[in-house]
Design a protein around this motif. Structure first.
Motif: not given
Length: 157
Positions: A50-61, A117-126
């Motif tokens: 959901n965060v990545a979805r909102v980030a994508a929409i903002l980036a498009v705009k 955004t996905v990378w940023d959110m999961v980086k602690s796991l990666e």
């Protein structure tokens, strides 16, 4: 070799406004455990998709603000979809407009920001034991399709 090398924004003044659409996709390779954490809602930063979805929409705009030669255009629709596989996440972004210029760059920007955004959110796991990301990889970012037609109901031009 001589000559002037410059930069200019393409003049679209005389072009007609028509319906345009572009779809782009890309993939982020992740550890299996990370994909499982996304599916189970166990990522410490929260709801990744959901965060990545909102980030994508903002980036498009905001594409025209970060890519110097892109025109500001009215965005009339954005769809962001994710497909989780055992080894990562595929993001697909479709952008629609009625404008004088296409929306390929907006779709590509949406995809790349979604994946970042996905990378940023999961980086602690990666991260590995040295704090590096030896497995995580963003790849295959591309335009899947673009459409240009006089109106949404007409055949493509």
């Amino acid at each position: 070799m001589s000559g002037k090398i410059g930069v200019k924004m393409v003049d679209i003044t005389e072009k007609p406004e028509v319906y345009r659409e572009a779809t782009a996709s890309g993939f982020i390779r992740l550890k299996k455990e990370t994909v499982k954490a996304i599916l189970e809602g166990k990522v410490p930063k929260g709801d990744v998709l959901n965060v990545a979805r909102v980030a994508a929409i903002l980036a498009v705009k905001k594409t025209w603000e970060i890519l110097p030669l892109c025109h500001p255009i009215p965005i009339t629709g954005v769809e962001v979809d994710f497909d989780l596989t055992e080894d990562g996440v595929e993001a697909t972004v479709t952008v629609k407009t009625t404008s004088k210029t296409g929306v390929e760059m907006e779709a590509l920007t949406g995809v790349t920001v979604a994946l970042l955004t996905v990378w940023d959110m999961v980086k602690s796991l990666e991260k590995d034991s040295r704090g590096q990301y030896p497995y995580t990889l963003i790849k295959e970012v591309r335009v899947l399709e673009k459409v240009k037609q006089a109106s949404k109901d007409d055949k493509p031009i």
